[in-house]
Design an enzyme around this catalytic site. Structure first.
Site, PDB file in Angstrom:
ATOM      1  CB  ALA A 270       4.599 -11.582  -2.358  1.00 50.05           C
ATOM      2  CE  LYS A 271       1.211  -4.164  -2.719  1.00 48.69           C
ATOM      3  NZ  LYS A 271       0.177  -4.151  -1.685  1.00 48.69           N
ATOM      4  N   GLY A 272       3.714  -6.915  -6.113  1.00 49.68           N
ATOM      5  CA  GLY A 272       4.102  -6.787  -7.511  1.00 49.68           C
ATOM      6  C   GLY A 272       3.647  -5.459  -8.061  1.00 49.68           C
TER       7      GLY A 272
END
Ligand code: NAD
Length: 422
Positions: free
Chosen positions: A109-111
């Protein structure tokens, strides 16, 4: 700014290009290929934040969950002015492959939030972080998606994420983020973990190439969490660091730079890196990449080595501290030059590995000694390095493609075992 051919700087395209090559070599079946190519979920949030002046600002934030096939999503939160959905998408996919390369039970995931953290006050940063976390509180969770620091975020940011999430779920939940302060369930050794993992990979690479550590000249671009820690550890281990750079510019000194003193200059005295009085020639932040050295470690940001400048890289080992510092267009040029590459999804995986240890410790409520953390990290990094290099040699592919193939294969096997629901 790095020069590049058209479209080359789209990191998502760069990530995809490697995925395509690896998937093809692996003979991935069509349906599985399509499933793994796209993220599971992409979320855009618009975050209203009251600035110190009283003005209301609306920031744009993203969270991309690329895969939860092998475990909950795992990936940093980036605060930077040039964050884009494509960038977050690429970084989320890289996290899936990275966790699979080192075989830890996480997905990817990444934000990110489009903002310039250097222009926000601490109180404004806290409000941005809390509102971003609140907007995503249904999606985050120790069994769902676990953020960590990345460019522009740090231990304090993670403490705010942990607190905001805990308020929403009405219980202290330390395992919802990693890279936290020790006082809040952080892990010993996490701060140095990415840099330590890089050094472990370099140790393995020089052993393989029969190079001597004492005569090994290292250049590090990026002097943030990753680059400075790698520099400190490698300096202490006897490597000769002859170049360092941050966003303000670079410093080159054939005789070697005193890294602990440089660290003090930048972090205690808060002075610009290129002004370091310890001697050396000033360069631009990018020029440092093209000075002759044995190990080149780009540890700043994406797209530094491109098809336009890769021919100027003059090193024996390219150890990627940053995510995506080399574009897919530059790959064949680097390969042709015979440079031994330690690709980002292997080289900088020490960070997520110790994040995994932090998550395990939080969930156990039992914390390990630093020596225990470092020992386990060394085991994971050395085994993963050996597996990647062995695969590359056995299948006549470069280390990057070998790492992708191993990772994609692990995710594909897990996916097939789970089967396709409904
Ligand atoms: P950071 O914000 O702590 O440091 C970034 C450093 O790079 C700073 O010194 C900055 O001045 C410098 N920099 C930025 N743009 C530059 C440019 N164009 N030229 C030269 N220097 C430049 O970030 P970080 O946590 O050290 O992350 C660096 C890279 O490593 C990123 O690609 C990140 O995704 C990756 N990474 C970080 C971790 C981690 O544990 N922090 C783990 C894996 C990968």
């Amino acid at each position: 700014m790095p020069t590049a051919v058209h479209g080359e700087l789209n990191v998502y395209e760069s990530a995809e290009a490697r995925f395509e090559i690896a998937a093809q070599k692996l003979g991935l079946e069509e349906g599985v290929y399509r499933y793994m190519k796209y993220p599971e979920r992409e979320i855009t949030v618009y975050i209203p934040v009251a600035m110190d002046s009283g003005r209301l600002e609306v920031f744009t934030g993203y969270r991309v969950l690329h895969s939860t096939v092998r475990g909950p999503g795992k990936g940093g939160i980036r605060f930077a002015p040039d964050v884009s959905l494509d960038e977050v998408r690429a970084l989320a996919a890289w996290m899936t492959w990275k966790c699979a390369v080192v075989n830890i039970p996480f997905g990817g995931a990444k934000g990110g939030v489009i903002c310039d953290p250097t222009k926000l006050s601490k109180a404004e940063l806290e409000r941005v972080t809390r509102r971003y976390t609140a907007a995503l509180s249904d999606w985050f969770g120790p069994e769902r998606d676990i953020p960590a620091p990345d460019i522009g975020t740090n231990e304090q940011t993670m403490a705010w994420v942990m607190d905001t999430y805990s308020m929403h779920v009405h219980q202290a939940t330390t395992a919802v983020v990693t890279g936290k302060p020790l006082e809040l369930g952080g892990s010993q050794g996490r701060k140095e973990a990415t840099g330590r993992g890089l050094m472990i990979c370099c140790n393995k690479a020089i052993e393989k190439l029969k190079m001597k550590r004492e005569s090994c000249r290292v250049i590090i671009q990026g002097f943030g969490n990753v680059g400075s820690q790698a520099g400190l550890l490698m300096h202490a281990a006897g490597y000769k660091i002859i170049g360092a750079a941050d966003i303000h510019g670079g410093l080159y000194n054939e005789k070697g730079i005193d890294i602990p003193k440089l660290y003090d200059w930048v972090y205690t005295q808060k002075k610009p890196l290129p002004e370091f009085p310890g001697g050396g020639e000033k360069t631009t932040a990018q020029e440092i990449l093209f000075r002759p050295c044995d190990i080149l470690m780009p540890a700043a940001t994406e797209n530094q080595i491109t098809a336009q400048n890769a021919h100027r890289v003059d090193c024996r080992i390219l150890c990627e501290g940053a995510n995506g510092p080399t574009t897919s267009h530059a790959d064949p040029i680097i390969e042709k030059k015979g440079i031994f590459i330690i690709p980002d999804i292997l080289a900088n995986a020490g960070g997520v590995t110790v994040s995994y240890f932090e998550w395990v410790q939080d969930r156990q409520g039992f914390f390990w000694r630093e020596s225990e953390v470092n020992e386990r990290l060394q085991d994971v990094m050395e085994n993963s390095f050996d597996q990647v290099v062995r695969y590359a040699e056995a299948h006549s592919v470069n280390n990057r493609i070998a790492a992708y193939i191993m990772a994609i294969d692990r995710v594909a096997r897990a996916l097939k075992l789970r089967g396709f629901y409904a």
